[in-house]
Write a protein that holds these residues in place. Structure first.
Motif, PDB file in Angstrom:
ATOM      1  N   ALA D 209       0.888  -1.258  -0.056  1.00 40.35           N
ATOM      2  CA  ALA D 209      -0.007   0.003  -0.128  1.00 40.35           C
ATOM      3  C   ALA D 209       0.791   1.266  -0.138  1.00 40.35           C
ATOM      4  O   ALA D 209       0.408   2.327  -0.704  1.00 40.35           O
ATOM      5  CB  ALA D 209      -1.009  -0.066   1.299  1.00 40.35           C
ATOM      6  N   LYS D 210       1.982   1.089   0.839  1.00 42.69           N
ATOM      7  CA  LYS D 210       2.883   2.389   0.719  1.00 42.69           C
ATOM      8  C   LYS D 210       3.495   2.452  -0.543  1.00 42.69           C
ATOM      9  O   LYS D 210       3.582   3.661  -1.008  1.00 42.69           O
ATOM     10  CB  LYS D 210       3.939   2.010   1.805  1.00 42.69           C
ATOM     11  CG  LYS D 210       3.597   2.058   3.433  1.00 42.69           C
ATOM     12  CD  LYS D 210       4.602   2.693   4.012  1.00 42.69           C
ATOM     13  CE  LYS D 210       4.118   2.832   5.453  1.00 42.69           C
ATOM     14  NZ  LYS D 210       3.810   1.323   6.168  1.00 42.69           N
ATOM     15  N   SER D 211       3.548   1.609  -1.448  1.00 40.85           N
ATOM     16  CA  SER D 211       4.290   1.724  -2.745  1.00 40.85           C
ATOM     17  C   SER D 211       3.156   2.514  -3.795  1.00 40.85           C
ATOM     18  O   SER D 211       3.214   2.455  -4.883  1.00 40.85           O
ATOM     19  CB  SER D 211       4.755   0.687  -3.153  1.00 40.85           C
ATOM     20  OG  SER D 211       3.634  -0.596  -3.584  1.00 40.85           O
ATOM     21  N   GLY D 212       1.829   2.387  -3.096  1.00 43.55           N
ATOM     22  CA  GLY D 212       0.897   3.264  -4.085  1.00 43.55           C
ATOM     23  C   GLY D 212      -0.157   2.405  -4.651  1.00 43.55           C
ATOM     24  O   GLY D 212      -1.152   2.980  -5.402  1.00 43.55           O
ATOM     25  N   ILE D 213      -0.241   1.173  -4.235  1.00 42.02           N
ATOM     26  CA  ILE D 213      -1.101   0.116  -4.871  1.00 42.02           C
ATOM     27  C   ILE D 213      -2.301   0.455  -3.779  1.00 42.02           C
ATOM     28  O   ILE D 213      -2.016   0.343  -2.410  1.00 42.02           O
ATOM     29  CB  ILE D 213      -0.659  -1.205  -4.891  1.00 42.02           C
ATOM     30  CG1 ILE D 213       0.277  -1.108  -5.491  1.00 42.02           C
ATOM     31  CG2 ILE D 213      -1.917  -2.097  -5.176  1.00 42.02           C
ATOM     32  CD1 ILE D 213       1.063  -2.745  -5.859  1.00 42.02           C
ATOM     33  N   ALA D 214      -3.490   0.491  -4.053  1.00 39.99           N
ATOM     34  CA  ALA D 214      -4.880   0.552  -3.422  1.00 39.99           C
ATOM     35  C   ALA D 214      -5.207  -1.081  -3.154  1.00 39.99           C
ATOM     36  O   ALA D 214      -5.047  -1.525  -3.979  1.00 39.99           O
ATOM     37  CB  ALA D 214      -6.147   1.215  -3.973  1.00 39.99           C
ATOM     38  N   ILE D 215      -5.572  -1.325  -1.755  1.00 42.11           N
ATOM     39  CA  ILE D 215      -5.863  -2.812  -1.802  1.00 42.11           C
ATOM     40  C   ILE D 215      -7.463  -2.593  -0.944  1.00 42.11           C
ATOM     41  O   ILE D 215      -7.494  -2.058  -0.064  1.00 42.11           O
ATOM     42  CB  ILE D 215      -4.924  -3.284  -0.610  1.00 42.11           C
ATOM     43  CG1 ILE D 215      -3.517  -3.502  -1.228  1.00 42.11           C
ATOM     44  CG2 ILE D 215      -5.424  -4.484  -0.010  1.00 42.11           C
ATOM     45  CD1 ILE D 215      -2.558  -3.751  -0.346  1.00 42.11           C
ATOM     46  N   VAL D 216      -8.214  -3.801  -1.491  1.00 43.24           N
ATOM     47  CA  VAL D 216      -9.444  -4.061  -0.774  1.00 43.24           C
ATOM     48  C   VAL D 216      -9.226  -5.277  -0.242  1.00 43.24           C
ATOM     49  O   VAL D 216      -9.025  -6.450  -0.905  1.00 43.24           O
ATOM     50  CB  VAL D 216     -10.688  -4.013  -1.824  1.00 43.24           C
ATOM     51  CG1 VAL D 216     -12.053  -4.226  -1.181  1.00 43.24           C
ATOM     52  CG2 VAL D 216     -10.816  -2.524  -2.514  1.00 43.24           C
ATOM     53  N   PHE D 217      -9.445  -5.303   1.217  1.00 45.66           N
ATOM     54  CA  PHE D 217      -9.152  -6.436   1.899  1.00 45.66           C
ATOM     55  C   PHE D 217     -10.621  -7.004   2.516  1.00 45.66           C
ATOM     56  O   PHE D 217     -11.240  -6.240   3.245  1.00 45.66           O
ATOM     57  CB  PHE D 217      -8.258  -6.038   2.787  1.00 45.66           C
ATOM     58  CG  PHE D 217      -7.608  -7.370   3.891  1.00 45.66           C
ATOM     59  CD1 PHE D 217      -6.757  -8.012   3.367  1.00 45.66           C
ATOM     60  CD2 PHE D 217      -8.335  -7.530   4.939  1.00 45.66           C
ATOM     61  CE1 PHE D 217      -6.188  -8.939   4.155  1.00 45.66           C
ATOM     62  CE2 PHE D 217      -7.785  -8.424   5.887  1.00 45.66           C
ATOM     63  CZ  PHE D 217      -6.712  -9.262   5.298  1.00 45.66           C
ATOM     64  N   ILE D 218     -10.779  -8.413   1.975  1.00 43.66           N
ATOM     65  CA  ILE D 218     -12.223  -9.029   2.310  1.00 43.66           C
ATOM     66  C   ILE D 218     -11.627  -9.991   3.359  1.00 43.66           C
ATOM     67  O   ILE D 218     -10.923 -10.824   3.096  1.00 43.66           O
ATOM     68  CB  ILE D 218     -12.879  -9.203   1.454  1.00 43.66           C
ATOM     69  CG1 ILE D 218     -13.409  -8.487   0.509  1.00 43.66           C
ATOM     70  CG2 ILE D 218     -14.078 -10.137   1.832  1.00 43.66           C
ATOM     71  CD1 ILE D 218     -13.755  -8.585  -1.147  1.00 43.66           C
ATOM     72  N   SER D 219     -12.219  -9.848   4.656  1.00 40.17           N
ATOM     73  CA  SER D 219     -11.808 -11.012   5.604  1.00 40.17           C
ATOM     74  C   SER D 219     -13.100 -10.821   6.699  1.00 40.17           C
ATOM     75  O   SER D 219     -13.727 -10.072   6.846  1.00 40.17           O
ATOM     76  CB  SER D 219     -10.582 -10.567   6.141  1.00 40.17           C
ATOM     77  OG  SER D 219     -10.361 -11.640   7.091  1.00 40.17           O
ATOM     78  N   HIS D 220     -13.148 -12.189   7.140  1.00 39.78           N
ATOM     79  CA  HIS D 220     -13.970 -12.401   8.333  1.00 39.78           C
ATOM     80  C   HIS D 220     -13.129 -12.420   9.755  1.00 39.78           C
ATOM     81  O   HIS D 220     -13.909 -12.361  10.805  1.00 39.78           O
ATOM     82  CB  HIS D 220     -15.000 -13.587   8.221  1.00 39.78           C
ATOM     83  CG  HIS D 220     -14.043 -14.807   8.458  1.00 39.78           C
ATOM     84  ND1 HIS D 220     -13.388 -15.452   7.699  1.00 39.78           N
ATOM     85  CD2 HIS D 220     -13.771 -15.479   9.478  1.00 39.78           C
ATOM     86  CE1 HIS D 220     -12.717 -16.387   7.980  1.00 39.78           C
ATOM     87  NE2 HIS D 220     -12.974 -16.531   9.432  1.00 39.78           N
ATOM     88  N   ARG D 221     -11.967 -12.197   9.460  1.00 38.50           N
ATOM     89  CA  ARG D 221     -11.211 -12.108  10.655  1.00 38.50           C
ATOM     90  C   ARG D 221     -11.120 -10.720  11.207  1.00 38.50           C
ATOM     91  O   ARG D 221     -10.258  -9.772  10.733  1.00 38.50           O
ATOM     92  CB  ARG D 221      -9.862 -12.639  10.410  1.00 38.50           C
ATOM     93  CG  ARG D 221      -9.732 -14.355  10.479  1.00 38.50           C
ATOM     94  CD  ARG D 221      -8.233 -14.939  10.441  1.00 38.50           C
ATOM     95  NE  ARG D 221      -8.334 -16.233  10.233  1.00 38.50           N
ATOM     96  CZ  ARG D 221      -7.240 -16.771  10.035  1.00 38.50           C
ATOM     97  NH1 ARG D 221      -5.838 -16.205  10.023  1.00 38.50           N
ATOM     98  NH2 ARG D 221      -7.079 -18.209   9.912  1.00 38.50           N
ATOM     99  N   LEU D 222     -11.922 -10.145  12.050  1.00 36.61           N
ATOM    100  CA  LEU D 222     -12.231  -8.828  12.335  1.00 36.61           C
ATOM    101  C   LEU D 222     -10.790  -8.165  12.850  1.00 36.61           C
ATOM    102  O   LEU D 222     -10.691  -6.836  12.455  1.00 36.61           O
ATOM    103  CB  LEU D 222     -13.377  -8.560  13.064  1.00 36.61           C
ATOM    104  CG  LEU D 222     -14.468  -9.124  12.389  1.00 36.61           C
ATOM    105  CD1 LEU D 222     -15.754  -8.604  13.633  1.00 36.61           C
ATOM    106  CD2 LEU D 222     -14.764  -8.496  11.194  1.00 36.61           C
ATOM    107  N   ASN D 223     -10.202  -8.914  13.563  1.00 37.81           N
ATOM    108  CA  ASN D 223      -8.936  -8.299  14.225  1.00 37.81           C
ATOM    109  C   ASN D 223      -7.954  -7.866  12.984  1.00 37.81           C
ATOM    110  O   ASN D 223      -7.269  -6.824  13.187  1.00 37.81           O
ATOM    111  CB  ASN D 223      -8.296  -9.318  15.012  1.00 37.81           C
ATOM    112  CG  ASN D 223      -8.687  -9.402  16.421  1.00 37.81           C
ATOM    113  OD1 ASN D 223      -9.414  -8.618  16.847  1.00 37.81           O
ATOM    114  ND2 ASN D 223      -8.925 -10.651  17.042  1.00 37.81           N
ATOM    115  N   GLU D 224      -7.895  -8.647  12.188  1.00 41.14           N
ATOM    116  CA  GLU D 224      -7.042  -8.428  11.088  1.00 41.14           C
ATOM    117  C   GLU D 224      -7.297  -7.274  10.095  1.00 41.14           C
ATOM    118  O   GLU D 224      -6.673  -6.378   9.859  1.00 41.14           O
ATOM    119  CB  GLU D 224      -6.821  -9.714   9.907  1.00 41.14           C
ATOM    120  CG  GLU D 224      -6.217 -10.788  10.412  1.00 41.14           C
ATOM    121  CD  GLU D 224      -6.312 -12.106   9.477  1.00 41.14           C
ATOM    122  OE1 GLU D 224      -7.055 -11.880   8.481  1.00 41.14           O
ATOM    123  OE2 GLU D 224      -5.618 -13.078   9.796  1.00 41.14           O
TER     124      GLU D 224
END
Lengths: 130, 392, 380, 555
Positions: D209-224
């Protein structure tokens, strides 16, 4: 867009060239690979009387010795062949030597009328018998 | 560890069994070594190309290409035409290939489309397709040739005026490739004798000190086959080859990666068909006669059987498999009738035995493949449970 | 409506049916005796019907088209040859049994009168257990290779035929009409059944007409022999198959073919059902070849049964079956169409073109039909 | 028109989607900036996958009539009709299922269909596909991509030799290697990873992400989700419930937003059962729990494991009382479907199952059916029905095979199916369940999903079971049929006292029908709660949080 079209055109052009080259190759193979039967005919044709004896060699083939009214056949491959003939008189002496290169191109079988051939006439090629 | 050893044995069981059979049958047949070597060399030259043509569809996961008979038929049509035109020698062979190629390409594309519609049963479909196209081929050769397609050579035609005879002599191109570079292998002693009889010049003499007898080596054919092997090795390294391997392992993954799956499969079949066309021409130039209505049938079956005997499977085949297969299969082929005759006094038994072996080996290979695939599927399912499973 | 019909029947089937229709229409105009052709078609129908029927159980149980039919045929050939080889022994044994148990009708006279039917029956009775054993093994094999049945079936058929080639040479048959005269052993390639059970079914209750019919200014000889017995035999076997498919086991078998997962979840032993279907198919193949031989007149050994599966497969597909659904009606329609084409094409083409294209047409029609069926999607 | 420099990387404007009249997404608007990590959470069926399908241009969308609203990439409107277009635009996607070729090496997989090629004359004449691969360059590129993720995987290792975690990294490396990738969707990337591996992955994603890539993160592990993401979006029932900074939310809040009906009560007339019923249910649940000690349970499951692909059950124990309606919930892929399938013997299973105190033989459907259990599969078309056969076959087949009904003849010797009786029974069910069809002879494949489900129920009812196991009773059917199916079940339970075990992804449904609900997480029971417990607690269980209160009921 235009560049892509040009590339497309170029590619098809190249393919056409390759196709044409292949067809040309086929024609050339047909030309050089065709086997012909050369009928050698020692018979009277018009003014040319049958010869007493004529020995004929087509390319490197076996010599054909033809008496009057005899006929023989030799096979050659390719569009051109060399024919060498020795004409004998009644005493068995060679009276004439002829060597000639003949082109048959695309036609299949031909017959050579030897009396006409020996006389140096141009129209010695007659249609092959079926 | 033991499992691995077992796997190695299981994977090479077929060639091993054949080596054992041959080891018994060779002495029984009573053939001399030089005779066998001569026969084998001839048959390697004659058949390898056909068998090699099977490799590419296997790479693309389409199984054994029973549709290779389509290519064989295309080659035969080329041969029939050059026979009629009277084109002989190497130009004749090349021209036959040139004529056969577009026919093979069209048939290959047709076959590819059909197989794409029958995914998962490529083999049985290509097998039936072979029969179907055989019908069309017979229609062309038996009814259209000499009627719509001009054939003038009376030596080719049936007495009724159209349709090609059952046996056509290919005297014009008989062994032209095999004898292009005439080569004799013999020992120094034999070389001397040979030179005395034939004079020097027109023959390439290879001298092997311990060799018994003299045999002819179809060097030019071997060179072509070697070139073909180089082609296959090169092809595996290309992008197209890589795509085929990917499709062979997983069509869905390849598809989602943007590889045009159906198109690539068609290309695989087209390549195989065209190569089979050339293979059949090489095969027939060695044989010297064309059985108009049978030659292609046997080409497919024998090639596939030989490949499988070489240790290949439906999903994996290498160049080594081809050569091991061709040697073992034909060794048995040469030896079996004589061995049968000497053992039971009936040569017919040996004949039937080799037919039985050809079919049997294909059956066994197919069974092993299906079996293994079903087992693997099960194992893959089991592995999903992972090691957290609580069956303790 | 019409569109639906075409979709259901499929183009190839319609084309072939129209082709046959055209043949029947053209036939009288080119001087072909339609009555004789029709009669031949019926005879061939009876000869081949049971072998086509053999396709039903395996198709219904989801094992695909039985390209391994030659296995059943081999069992039939064993039955046929053994019944001839042991003909005298069997008759003697029966006579002995008759005396021993005082069975009033089982007399020498009865045995002489019904020598041929007894021979035929004994061929079938010998063939059935052989077929059952072979079919059972074959079924076990097919259960291990689910998904690849058809290709493997083909090669199991081929290799068993070529294996039997060796066996026919080596088996200790002695009967002089069957073994090679000069060697005294090894079975001949074709063995005549004349004097044993030639036409036992064909001639039983056969309807024969001899008459002349005037059509326009042409006079046609009508010389018909309808093989009623053979048709009845076919009908009986077809009825047995029909009834079987309606039993509890038959229903389970159909369900296995329709959806094996459903069947399993309903407590059906899928593998067992498949094995039963293969056994049935093999037995029917064995009976089928014996019926074929009694009409044909010869037992064809060695490579004879090699390609026998293909016409049967093509017939049932032509009749409207798919790779995983087939009915008795498919068998009847398909066999009739296929055999109709086989009888009509040579005669009509011979008259029109003075040439016999039947072999080529048979190849294209039968394999085209199989190809069509194979390229259709089986399940969504 | 707009100033591209200020436009967000991706902007969704009032996106909506209907499948055959079923609304699955409505009015979704949000945007992503370069370098941002967005957490997308929601229950199964909340619309996550549909949203991804739209963004990734999956053919499913266009073949079902496209979507509403518009998508902007760099301020320009886009409409992808194939994944290839999305890829070309710089959108990468890592799917839940691995899409790797097992026999290929890491390098070959990372560069699949993007291989580095040697130029050659041949490629000029034919196409690029006949160029040879430049293996060294490929390896260098693959190594670089793997290094970016901060893991050590040999680029020459073949995928089928890799542990599961590695495969996930290879998948991500493949997307990273795509030079133009600017936006990366990750669908449950940590589900198959060990905790350590997950940590490495999270760090790697942060770096990306720091390098400029946008990320959409889907997870059910809410802590993560909470530690990794900048912003969190919660989807529920196809609507965007919240879009706010991750720092302002607790995991508990997220969980309640995902499943919670509380906040929606005002606009929810459909499926909330009336209070009194719920009250009664609670009482039932309590009394049964109290009575547990005295009565023998109808079904007792101990340490059950099941090998069901995608729904692996690892170690499950629970008890169901006679006459109870027991629910099994949890997220997809965690094994809730494996439990009934394993008990019925459809997939390889182990452990102990006792039925009314007597041991049940596992792995044999016949054994389970013989003990008067009936099963309605979640896979209607695959397992539940004979699509090519008529309705009467579908409904009576199991009873015929297992109980010898609908047959005439001599048992075990010669029995024909009694088509009259079959049709009669079928007609009865067509009427009582109001199955819309032309009659008992219609093929099951021709019915709609809801009616097919009724046929499946009828098939189970015909068996007159003591215990009925039902998987996903309302999946893929319309609302009217849904209510009817659930009501039928309740009625059947009341009338016949049949014990019913329902497995469903829809928690609300379970809560409205069941007495008690067990939540399955990662192949184990996370807890059993009375249906009346607050939705939030169920949510926490699903997210893998242990609840003290729930544990009490589990024992």
């Amino acid at each position: 867009m235009f560049v892509a079209f040009l590339k497309f055109l170029m590619r098809w052009f190249q393919r056409l060239v390759v196709l044409a080259a292949l067809i040309a190759l086929g024609v050339w193979l047909f030309y050089i690979g065709r086997e012909h039967q050369i009928f050698l005919d020692n018979k009277t044709l018009g003014d040319f009387k049958a010869l007493e004896q004529i020995n004929v060699r087509v390319n490197d083939s076996e010599i054909a010795e033809l008496m009057q009214r005899e006929r023989d056949v030799r096979k050659v491959v390719g569009p051109e062949f060399e024919i060498k003939a020795e004409v004998f008189n009644e005493d068995g002496e060679i009276i004439n030597r002829i060597a000639k290169k003949i082109k048959i191109n695309f036609s299949k079988d031909i017959m050579i009328n030897l009396p006409a051939f020996a006389a140096g006439e141009e129209n010695f090629i007659v249609p092959a018998p079926r | 560890m033991i499992r691995k050893l077992f796997d190695i044995i299981a994977n090479n069981a077929v060639p091993a069994v054949f080596i054992i059979i041959s080891a018994f049958a060779i002495p029984l047949s009573g053939f001399s070594a030089s005779y066998l070597v001569q026969e084998l060399l001839t048959r390697i030259g004659r058949n390898s190309f056909l068998i090699l043509s099977l490799l590419i569809p296997i790479m693309a996961g389409m199984g054994l290409n029973f549709g290779m008979v389509l290519g064989a038929m295309a080659g035969q049509i080329g041969l029939l035409l050059i026979c009629d035109w009277g084109i002989v020698g190497i130009p004749g062979m090349v021209l036959a290939c040139l004529i056969g190629t577009p026919i093979a390409i069209v048939l290959g594309i047709f076959c590819g489309h059909i197989l794409n519609r029958a995914k998962g049963r490529e083999m049985v479909t290509s097998y039936i397709l072979g029969f179907f196209i055989n019908g069309v081929y017979q229609m062309v050769v038996l009814y259209l040739m000499g009627w719509i397609i001009p054939i003038t050579n009376p030596n080719l035609l049936l007495s009724r005026g159209y349709g090609v005879r059952n046996a056509v002599s290919l005297s014009g191109i008989r062994a032209v490739l095999d004898n292009l570079i005439p080569t004799i292998i013999t020992n120094p002693e034999g070389a001397k004798q040979f030179l005395n009889i034939n004079g020097s010049g027109s023959f390439l003499l290879l001298q092997l000190p311990f060799f018994d007898g003299a045999i002819r080596l179809p060097l030019a054919t071997f060179i072509i086959i070697a070139l073909f092997c180089v082609f296959i090795i090169w092809f595996r390294k290309t992008k197209l080859g890589q795509d085929m391997r990917a499709i062979g392992q997983s069509q869905s993954v390849a598809d989602s990666a943007g590889i045009p799956v159906n198109r690539t499969r068609i290309i695989a079949i087209v390549i195989s068909t065209v190569l089979a066309c050339y293979g059949q021409i090489i095969y027939l130039q060695n044989m010297g006669t064309l059985n108009t209505y049978n030659s292609h049938d046997q080409a497919g079956m024998f090639s596939i059987a030989a490949l499988l005997i070489g240790g290949a499977s439906v999903s994996k085949a290498t160049i080594t498999n081809v050569f091991v297969g061709v040697v073992l299969f034909h060794l048995m082929f040469i030896v079996a009738p004589m061995a049968g005759k000497n053992l039971i006094g009936e040569a017919q038994i040996g004949e039937y035995f080799r037919v039985f072996v050809s079919y049997g080996i294909i059956a066994i290979a197919l069974v092993l493949h299906a079996w293994k695939r079903n087992r693997e599927r099960e194992a893959a399912r089991r592995s999903l449970r992972g090691n957290k499973g609580g069956n303790a | 409506m019409i569109k639906n019909f075409i979709k259901n029947a499929g183009w190839p089937r319609i084309i072939i049916a129209l082709f046959l229709l055209a043949l029947f229409i053209t036939a009288p105009f080119v001087g072909v005796n339609v009555f004789t052709s029709f009669n031949n078609t019926v005879v061939r129908f009876g000869m081949n019907g049971i072998m086509v029927l053999a396709m039903i159980p395996m198709v219904q149980a989801g094992c695909g088209l039985n390209f391994g039919l030659p296995l059943g045929i081999i069992a039939g050939l064993l039955g046929a040859t053994l019944s001839i080889e042991l003909n005298t022994e069997i008759l003697a044994k029966l006579a002995e049994l008759g005396e021993q148990y005082k069975i009033s009708w089982l007399t020498q006279e009865f045995l002489t009168t019904y020598r041929e039917p007894i021979g035929f029956a004994s061929a079938i009775i010998i063939a059935i257990p052989v077929a059952a054993v072979l079919g059972w093994l074959y079924g076990k094999l097919l259960n291990r290779v689910k998904g690849d049945e058809m290709m493997i079936a083909t090669y199991v058929g081929f290799s068993s035929v070529s294996f039997m080639c060796i066996a026919w040479l080596l088996l200790p048959y002695k009967h002089p009409t069957m073994v090679w005269g000069y060697a005294g052993r090894g079975l001949r390639t074709t063995i005549s059944v004349e004097g044993y059970w030639l036409h036992v079914l064909n001639d039983w209750l056969a309807l024969k007409f001899e008459d002349t019919v005037k059509i326009g200014d042409k006079v046609l000889d009508v010389n018909l022999a309808i093989p009623t017995g053979m048709l009845i035999f076919f009908a009986i076997i077809a009825f047995i198959v029909w009834i079987f498919m309606r039993t509890k086991t038959g229903t389970a078998m159909t369900a296995v073919g329709s959806n094996p997962e459903f069947a399993r979840a309903s407590g059906v032993n899928v593998d067992k059902m498949r094995t039963i279907s293969v056994v049935m198919s093999t037995i029917l193949g064995a009976i089928g070849i014996i019926v074929y031989e009694q009409s044909f007149g010869f037992i064809q050994l060695y490579m004879g049964p090699f390609y026998m599966a293909l016409p049967a497969v093509a017939s049932i597909l032509l009749g409207g079956a798919s790779v995983n659904k087939a009915t008795i009606l498919n068998v009847i329609i398909g066999t009739f169409l296929f055999q109709g084409i086989l009888t009509m094409t040579p005669t009509v083409f011979n008259s029109v073109f003075q040439t016999d294209m039947s072999e080529v047409i048979r190849l294209i029609v039968s394999n085209g039909m199989i190809l069509y069926a194979l390229t259709r999607k089986v399940r969504a | 028109m707009s100033d591209n420099n200020n436009a967000p990387l991706l902007q969704l404007d009032h996106i909506g989607k209907e499948y055959y009249g079923n609304r699955v997404l409505s009015d979704i608007s949000f945007s992503i900036e370069a370098g941002e990590i967005l957490g997308l959470v929601g229950e199964n069926g909340a619309g996550k996958s549909t949203l991804l399908n739209i963004l990734f241009g999956m053919p499913v969308i266009s073949s079902t009539g496209g979507y509403e609203g518009s998508l902007y990439l760099d301020g320009k409107q886009v409409n992808f009709t194939s994944p290839t277009q999305a890829l070309a635009a710089g959108i990468g996607m890592v799917h839940q299922e691995f899409s790797l070729i097992p026999g290929f090496t890491a390098t070959e997989n990372i560069l699949l269909n993007r291989e580095v090629l040697n130029g050659s004359l041949m490629s000029y004449v034919f196409s690029e596909r006949v160029s040879t691969l430049d293996r060294d360059a490929m390896k260098a590129r693959a190594s670089e991509a793997i290094k970016t993720l901060g893991v050590h995987i040999s680029p020459d290792m073949t995928v089928n030799e890799m542990p599961v975690g590695y495969k996930q990294f290879i998948e991500i490396a493949r997307e990273i290697d795509r030079k133009n990738t600017r936006l990366l969707f990750l669908d449950e990337p940590t589900a198959v990873l060990t905790e350590q591996e997950a940590d490495i992955l999270l760090i790697a994603l942060g770096k990306l992400a720091k390098s400029g890539i946008a990320i959409v993160f889907i997870s059910h592990r809410l802590n993560e989700v909470k530690t990794l993401c900048d912003r969190i979006l919660v989807l529920r029932d196809g609507k965007l419930i919240t879009d706010q900074k991750a720092s302002g939310l607790t995991t508990r809040q997220i969980a309640s937003l995902m499943v919670g009906r509380e906040s929606l009560r005002k606009e929810e007339p459909v499926e909330i059962p009336d209070e009194p019923v719920e009250e009664a249910n609670v009482n039932d649940a309590l009394t049964t729990t109290v009575k547990k000690k005295k009565k023998k349970p109808a079904l007792k499951v101990e340490h059950l494991w099941v090998d069901m692909p995608g729904e692996t059950v690892r170690d499950v124990s629970f008890e169901v009382q006679k006459g109870e309606i027991f629910g099994i919930g949890g997220l997809a892929g965690h094994g809730k479907l494996g439990i009934p399938n394993g008990i019925m013997g459809l997939y390889p299973a182990g452990g102990k199952v006792r039925l009314f105190g007597k041991k049940l033989t596992l792995n044999r459907p016949r054994a389970a059916l013989g003990r008067k259990m009936a099963f309605v599969s979640e896979d209607r078309r695959g397992v539940g029905l004979l699509l090519d056969e008529p309705l009467d076959w579908n409904i009576t087949f199991t009873a015929m095979q297992m109980q010898g009904r609908f047959l005439i003849g001599i048992p075990h010797i010669f029995q024909l199916r009694n088509e009259l009786a079959m049709a009669k029974e079928t007609r009865k069910f067509i009427e009582s369940l109001s199955i819309k069809c032309t009659g008992p002879n219609q093929k099951a494949g021709e019915l709609s999903g809801g009616n097919q489900q009724k046929v499946c129920l009828a098939k189970a009812f015909v068996l007159r079971p003591d215990i009925l196991l039902i998987c996903e009773p309302t999946r893929g059917i319309d609302i009217g049929a849904k209510t009817l199916v659930l009501d039928t079940l309740k009625e059947y339970n009341k009338e016949h006292g049949t014990t019913i075990i329902i497995t469903s992804s829809e928690l609300e449904e379970l809560r409205s029908v069941c007495d008690r609900v067990a939540i399955v997480d990662e192949g184990k029971i996370a807890g059993v709660l009375p249906a009346s417990s607050p939705a939030e607690e169920f949510g926490m269980l699903m997210m893998g949080e242990k609840l003290r209160s729930a544990l009490a009921y589990t024992e």
